[in-house]
Design an enzyme around this catalytic site. Structure first.
Site, PDB file in Angstrom:
ATOM      1  N   HIS A   5      19.468   3.667   0.551  1.00 50.20           N
ATOM      2  CA  HIS A   5      18.255   4.461   0.365  1.00 50.20           C
ATOM      3  C   HIS A   5      17.308   3.878  -0.679  1.00 50.20           C
ATOM      4  CE1 HIS A   5      15.901   8.085   0.511  1.00 50.20           C
ATOM      5  NE2 HIS A   5      16.127   8.382  -0.758  1.00 50.20           N
ATOM      6  N   ARG A  29      19.728   6.653 -10.037  1.00 48.31           N
ATOM      7  CA  ARG A  29      18.400   7.278 -10.032  1.00 48.31           C
ATOM      8  C   ARG A  29      18.518   8.781  -9.823  1.00 48.31           C
ATOM      9  NH1 ARG A  29      14.115   8.330  -5.612  1.00 48.31           N
ATOM     10  NH2 ARG A  29      15.944   8.404  -4.298  1.00 48.31           N
ATOM     11  N   HIS A  67      21.978   7.364   0.200  1.00 46.01           N
ATOM     12  CA  HIS A  67      21.683   8.793   0.342  1.00 46.01           C
ATOM     13  C   HIS A  67      22.788   9.409   1.176  1.00 46.01           C
ATOM     14  CE1 HIS A  67      19.680  12.553   0.913  1.00 46.01           C
ATOM     15  NE2 HIS A  67      18.695  12.156   0.125  1.00 46.01           N
ATOM     16  N   GLU A  84      16.400  19.911  -6.953  1.00 43.48           N
ATOM     17  CA  GLU A  84      17.244  18.859  -6.377  1.00 43.48           C
ATOM     18  C   GLU A  84      18.415  18.560  -7.307  1.00 43.48           C
ATOM     19  OE1 GLU A  84      14.749  15.518  -5.292  1.00 43.48           O
ATOM     20  OE2 GLU A  84      14.103  16.520  -3.472  1.00 43.48           O
ATOM     21  N   THR A 109       6.968   5.168   0.807  1.00 35.06           N
ATOM     22  CA  THR A 109       6.262   6.350   0.284  1.00 35.06           C
ATOM     23  C   THR A 109       5.951   7.332   1.404  1.00 35.06           C
ATOM     24  OG1 THR A 109       5.245   4.972  -1.437  1.00 35.06           O
ATOM     25  CG2 THR A 109       4.215   7.109  -0.985  1.00 35.06           C
ATOM     26  N   ASN A 110       5.499   6.786   2.527  1.00 32.45           N
ATOM     27  CA  ASN A 110       5.079   7.618   3.653  1.00 32.45           C
ATOM     28  C   ASN A 110       6.178   8.551   4.162  1.00 32.45           C
ATOM     29  OD1 ASN A 110       2.977   8.197   5.520  1.00 32.45           O
ATOM     30  ND2 ASN A 110       4.112   7.083   7.093  1.00 32.45           N
ATOM     31  N   TYR A 111       7.449   8.176   3.928  1.00 33.14           N
ATOM     32  CA  TYR A 111       8.555   8.971   4.477  1.00 33.14           C
ATOM     33  C   TYR A 111       9.237   9.847   3.428  1.00 33.14           C
ATOM     34  CZ  TYR A 111       7.652   5.836   8.271  1.00 33.14           C
ATOM     35  OH  TYR A 111       7.006   5.146   9.258  1.00 33.14           O
ATOM     36  N   SER A 117      11.550   8.359  -8.436  1.00 35.70           N
ATOM     37  CA  SER A 117      10.985   7.037  -8.113  1.00 35.70           C
ATOM     38  C   SER A 117       9.489   7.105  -7.853  1.00 35.70           C
ATOM     39  CB  SER A 117      11.699   6.400  -6.931  1.00 35.70           C
ATOM     40  OG  SER A 117      11.954   7.344  -5.953  1.00 35.70           O
ATOM     41  N   ALA A 169       2.640   2.862  -5.454  1.00 37.02           N
ATOM     42  CA  ALA A 169       2.403   1.970  -6.601  1.00 37.02           C
ATOM     43  C   ALA A 169       1.156   1.115  -6.373  1.00 37.02           C
ATOM     44  CB  ALA A 169       3.628   1.085  -6.847  1.00 37.02           C
ATOM     45  N   ARG A 196      23.873  12.145  -6.292  1.00 39.81           N
ATOM     46  CA  ARG A 196      23.973  11.541  -4.961  1.00 39.81           C
ATOM     47  C   ARG A 196      25.126  10.567  -4.801  1.00 39.81           C
ATOM     48  NH1 ARG A 196      17.709  10.180  -3.629  1.00 39.81           N
ATOM     49  NH2 ARG A 196      17.162  12.364  -3.453  1.00 39.81           N
ATOM     50  N   SER A 233       0.821  -1.213   0.000  1.00 39.25           N
ATOM     51  CA  SER A 233       0.000   0.000   0.000  1.00 39.25           C
ATOM     52  C   SER A 233       0.857   1.266   0.000  1.00 39.25           C
ATOM     53  CB  SER A 233      -0.952  -0.005   1.202  1.00 39.25           C
ATOM     54  OG  SER A 233      -0.215  -0.095   2.406  1.00 39.25           O
ATOM     55  N   GLY A 234       1.949   1.251  -0.796  1.00 39.30           N
ATOM     56  CA  GLY A 234       2.670   2.490  -1.087  1.00 39.30           C
ATOM     57  C   GLY A 234       2.015   3.130  -2.304  1.00 39.30           C
ATOM     58  N   ASP A 257      10.573  -8.361   0.057  1.00 41.75           N
ATOM     59  CA  ASP A 257       9.703  -9.549  -0.049  1.00 41.75           C
ATOM     60  C   ASP A 257       9.253  -9.817  -1.485  1.00 41.75           C
ATOM     61  OD1 ASP A 257       9.905  -9.492   2.699  1.00 41.75           O
ATOM     62  OD2 ASP A 257       7.864  -8.763   3.039  1.00 41.75           O
TER      63      ASP A 257
HETATM   64  C1  LIG Z   1      13.104   8.412   3.677  1.00 46.49           C
HETATM   65  C2  LIG Z   1      12.820   8.303   2.205  1.00 46.49           C
HETATM   66  C3  LIG Z   1      12.647   9.449   1.445  1.00 46.49           C
HETATM   67  C4  LIG Z   1      12.379   9.372   0.082  1.00 46.49           C
HETATM   68  N1  LIG Z   1      12.141  10.506  -0.634  1.00 46.49           N
HETATM   69  C5  LIG Z   1      11.776  10.404  -1.933  1.00 46.49           C
HETATM   70  C6  LIG Z   1      11.387  11.556  -2.673  1.00 46.49           C
HETATM   71  O1  LIG Z   1      11.361  12.666  -2.155  1.00 46.49           O
HETATM   72  N2  LIG Z   1      11.038  11.378  -3.970  1.00 46.49           N
HETATM   73  C7  LIG Z   1      11.035  10.167  -4.591  1.00 46.49           C
HETATM   74  O2  LIG Z   1      10.695  10.074  -5.777  1.00 46.49           O
HETATM   75  N3  LIG Z   1      11.385   9.059  -3.894  1.00 46.49           N
HETATM   76  C8  LIG Z   1      11.734   9.153  -2.596  1.00 46.49           C
HETATM   77  N4  LIG Z   1      12.062   8.016  -1.907  1.00 46.49           N
HETATM   78  C9  LIG Z   1      11.902   6.713  -2.565  1.00 46.49           C
HETATM   79  C10 LIG Z   1      10.405   6.432  -2.668  1.00 46.49           C
HETATM   80  O3  LIG Z   1       9.768   6.860  -1.487  1.00 46.49           O
HETATM   81  C11 LIG Z   1      10.125   4.952  -2.862  1.00 46.49           C
HETATM   82  O4  LIG Z   1      10.916   4.447  -3.908  1.00 46.49           O
HETATM   83  C12 LIG Z   1       8.662   4.752  -3.228  1.00 46.49           C
HETATM   84  O5  LIG Z   1       7.850   5.355  -2.253  1.00 46.49           O
HETATM   85  C13 LIG Z   1       8.351   3.283  -3.331  1.00 46.49           C
HETATM   86  O6  LIG Z   1       6.966   3.145  -3.469  1.00 46.49           O
HETATM   87  P1  LIG Z   1       6.362   1.690  -3.579  1.00 46.49           P
HETATM   88  O7  LIG Z   1       4.899   1.857  -3.707  1.00 46.49           O
HETATM   89  O8  LIG Z   1       7.083   0.933  -4.618  1.00 46.49           O
HETATM   90  O9  LIG Z   1       6.772   0.983  -2.193  1.00 46.49           O
HETATM   91  P2  LIG Z   1       6.518   1.418  -0.678  1.00 46.49           P
HETATM   92  O10 LIG Z   1       6.030   2.792  -0.580  1.00 46.49           O
HETATM   93  O11 LIG Z   1       7.719   1.049   0.097  1.00 46.49           O
HETATM   94  O12 LIG Z   1       5.343   0.452  -0.253  1.00 46.49           O
HETATM   95  C14 LIG Z   1       5.552  -0.940  -0.134  1.00 46.49           C
HETATM   96  C15 LIG Z   1       4.321  -1.542   0.486  1.00 46.49           C
HETATM   97  O13 LIG Z   1       4.368  -2.957   0.415  1.00 46.49           O
HETATM   98  C16 LIG Z   1       4.051  -3.516   1.687  1.00 46.49           C
HETATM   99  N5  LIG Z   1       4.684  -4.831   1.744  1.00 46.49           N
HETATM  100  C17 LIG Z   1       5.986  -5.137   1.569  1.00 46.49           C
HETATM  101  N6  LIG Z   1       6.165  -6.468   1.652  1.00 46.49           N
HETATM  102  C18 LIG Z   1       4.952  -7.025   1.874  1.00 46.49           C
HETATM  103  C19 LIG Z   1       4.483  -8.348   2.051  1.00 46.49           C
HETATM  104  N7  LIG Z   1       5.299  -9.400   2.046  1.00 46.49           N
HETATM  105  N8  LIG Z   1       3.160  -8.546   2.262  1.00 46.49           N
HETATM  106  C20 LIG Z   1       2.299  -7.496   2.310  1.00 46.49           C
HETATM  107  N9  LIG Z   1       2.689  -6.209   2.152  1.00 46.49           N
HETATM  108  C21 LIG Z   1       3.996  -5.983   1.923  1.00 46.49           C
HETATM  109  C22 LIG Z   1       4.574  -2.503   2.670  1.00 46.49           C
HETATM  110  O14 LIG Z   1       4.021  -2.673   3.942  1.00 46.49           O
HETATM  111  C23 LIG Z   1       4.138  -1.208   1.963  1.00 46.49           C
HETATM  112  O15 LIG Z   1       2.790  -0.951   2.186  1.00 46.49           O
HETATM  113  C24 LIG Z   1      12.340   8.091  -0.538  1.00 46.49           C
HETATM  114  C25 LIG Z   1      12.528   6.939   0.222  1.00 46.49           C
HETATM  115  C26 LIG Z   1      12.762   7.039   1.585  1.00 46.49           C
HETATM  116  C27 LIG Z   1      12.950   5.783   2.385  1.00 46.49           C
END
Ligand SMILES: Cc1cc2nc3c(=O)[nH]c(=O)nc-3n(C[C@H](O)[C@H](O)[C@H](O)COP(=O)(O)OP(=O)(O)OC[C@H]3O[C@@H](n4cnc5c(N)ncnc54)[C@H](O)[C@@H]3O)c2cc1C
Length: 528
Positions: free
Chosen positions: A345, A380, A236, A119, A44-46, A385, A17, A284, A14-15, A215
């Site tokens: 990162h 990247r 980072h 940036e 995503t949350n951070y 991202s 994507a 970076r 639930s990020g 995972d």
């Molecule tokens: C501190 C920080 C700051 C960042 N700042 C930026 C920024 O400013 N701009 C930018 O473009 N990118 C940034 N990034 C990178 C970006 O946030 C991530 O690449 C992006 O949010 C990934 O999104 P996602 O939906 O792929 O995964 P995520 O947002 O990580 O979500 C993954 C989800 O999958 C769930 N999950 C994982 N494994 C399982 C499982 N086995 N079963 C069930 N659920 C599972 C997790 O609980 C979560 O809900 C940052 C990253 C960090 C850590």
């Protein structure tokens, strides 16, 4: 006996994507979205800095594409870069209209405009943000939209343990575990989307939250999917020295340097101009390696990020969370330089996908950080991202609408998981700690042939020790097995690239070699 569930579309994660895909795919049928912690908990949350898109009048997708290609060190795919940079601006506006409140202002002609940040590596101001809480705002907005759509069943505290394949090798669901009760549940689905994020927890120091245990990449790989470019790990350069918030180091966003903050050694020397003409705003990888080199040559634990010459009002308005978190650590960033260190990162590699987010396993899609689309190549560009996740989640849903979802799966054999036991969980904890140290030391910012060989050998032994954990109905055991799997993928891929390119720096091969201007692809036959 495990419980059973059936859905048309299963989304894991639930990020940005997973949420965006679930919202868009709900036109097609029943969507079940499972996530292993609470709904908003994700990388995503951070996210702080924001999401890159060419929305300004002085900007164009072509300029964003050139910056992305320049950063990708020869491996970013021009067609994918064009596709993402061209479709990005409209999608970012849609995200805003869906309820994600980005920072805006009203221009002289009375029109609402995004307040754009700057940036490193971007030659225009193009970072759409919500102060320094962009990710939090995206999560809030999208979780709200998903819940109010009434079309998606969102199931928190459910962990996807293993993918299920039918006789033809098509992915037809997953085995999941309730994280509260440990109850195993079989979920049958016509199509599965992995949106499980990154692998930062494979390293001792990381900005990633605890959920980032690779995972999806590990499960997809075990199911036979090809994995690409896992050696390209972004470190980072500026995480807050000494911070540990629930397993992650607190990030000081690149946007702080974008507003003019300067990196200095502890005795006050601004060192970045010795490494790159863009000084503190260099890409970076260069900043992280420079900070690492300065710390090692001086025997110091951190360098300083100095924002004291910026207007205090700008700092408080633009970086409220960073300002507050630093204050809680006894640092007033309007008056004191911030002590910072590099931390793992972002992973540029992941499950290899085509332009519709399809992996090499039928019925299995992947989007976001767990996928490798070809956008980033060997490095990247900041804030690309979130954009990539959004664009590829949208494309995956569009393609399903066009092509239709596959029919109901037939019968599937499911192997039973063993109940959790305390000794196994303790063993998993010890293995995790050792692998994090091993990866930090030998597969981190600066690598060597010997270090990578040692890490590969030791990881093989740790995998052997962990083999029984892979059958356990236990989240910590399975996360450790997954971390070991992705750590091996990183090390194997790094050993297949005897050169230095983008984020992969090997001291024994410090130059880029045109002979290696290609992706590193690993499948099960190659790692076995
Ligand atoms: C501190 C920080 C700051 C960042 N700042 C930026 C920024 O400013 N701009 C930018 O473009 N990118 C940034 N990034 C990178 C970006 O946030 C991530 O690449 C992006 O949010 C990934 O999104 P996602 O939906 O792929 O995964 P995520 O947002 O990580 O979500 C993954 C989800 O999958 C769930 N999950 C994982 N494994 C399982 C499982 N086995 N079963 C069930 N659920 C599972 C997790 O609980 C979560 O809900 C940052 C990253 C960090 C850590």
């Amino acid at each position: 006996m495990p419980g059973h569930l059936s859905t048309d579309i299963l989304v894991v994660g639930s990020g940005i994507a997973g949420l965006w895909f679930a919202l868009r795919a709900s036109r097609l049928g029943r969507v079940l979205l499972i996530t292993k912690k609470s709904d908003v908990e994700s990388a995503t949350n951070y996210a702080q800095g924001g999401i890159a898109a060419a929305t300004a009048e002085n900007d164009a997708p072509g300029l964003h594409a050139s910056d992305t290609l320049a950063t990708g060190a020869g491996l970013a795919r021009p067609a994918i870069v064009r596709l993402v940079t061209e479709t990005g601006p409209a999608l970012v506006r849609e995200l805003h209209e869906t309820g994600v409140g980005f920072s805006t202002y009203v221009d002289a002609r009375g029109r609402e405009q995004f307040d754009l940040g700057q940036e490193g590596g971007h030659h225009r101001r193009r970072i759409v943000h919500a102060a320094d809480r962009t990710g939090l705002e995206i999560e809030r907005g999208l979780v709200r939209a998903v819940k109010s759509s009434g079309q998606v069943m969102l199931s928190e505290e459910h962990f996807a343990a293993e993918l299920l394949l039918d006789d033809s090798g098509r992915c037809v669901g997953c085995q999941m575990l309730s994280t509260d009760s440990g109850e195993p549940i079989v979920v049958r689905a016509r199509v599965v989307m992995l949106a499980t994020g990154g692998i930062g927890q494979a390293y001792r120091h990381t900005t990633n939250p605890r959920i980032a245990t690779g995972d999806g990449i590990a499960m997809g790989f075990r199911a036979g999917a090809r994995v690409a470019n896992m050696e390209f790990i972004q470190f980072h350069p500026t995480s807050l020295y000494g911070s540990d918030i629930n397993g992650r180091a607190f990030l000081i966003s690149e946007a702080v340097r974008g507003e003019g903050a300067i990196l200095r050694t502890r005795d006050g020397e601004p060192f970045m101009s010795r490494y790159h003409p863009d000084a503190s705003l260099a890409p970076r990888d260069i900043v992280a390696r420079a900070a690492d080199a300065e710390m090692k040559s001086r025997g110091e634990d951190y360098v300083l990020l100095d924002a004291t010459h910026l207007a205090p009002e700008l700092i408080r308005r633009r970086f409220p969370t960073i300002h507050q978190t630093c204050l809680e650590s006894g640092i007033d960033m309007t008056k004191d330089p911030i002590p910072v260190v590099p931390a793992a990162h972002y992973v540029c590699g992941g499950l290899e996908v085509n332009e519709w987010s399809e992996t090499t396993v039928s019925g299995l899609l992947a989007a976001g950080e767990c996928a490798c689309t070809g956008l980033h190549g060997a490095n990247r560009l900041a804030s690309n991202s979130l954009l990539e996740a959004l664009v590829f989640a949208e494309r995956a849903a569009d393609h399903l609408v066009e092509a239709g979802i596959p029919g109901e799966p037939g019968d599937i054999a499911v192997s039973l998981l063993l109940p959790e036991d305390g000794a196994a969980v303790r063993r998993a904890g010890a293995l995790r700690e050792e692998l994090q140290g091993l990866m930090w030391q030998h597969a981190g910012i600066v690598r060597t042939d010997d270090g990578l060989r040692h890490a590969g050998d030791r990881l093989a032994e740790l995998c052997e020790q962990a083999s029984s954990l892979g059958r356990a109905a236990s989240v910590p055991c399975r996360e450790t097995v997954n971390l070991l799997e992705v750590a091996r993928l990183v090390v194997t891929s790094a050993r297949l690239r005897p050169e230095s390119r983008g984020l992969h720096y090997n001291q024994d091969h410090p130059q880029m070699d045109p002979g290696f201007a290609r992706d590193t692809i690993v499948d099960r036959a190659r790692i076995a």
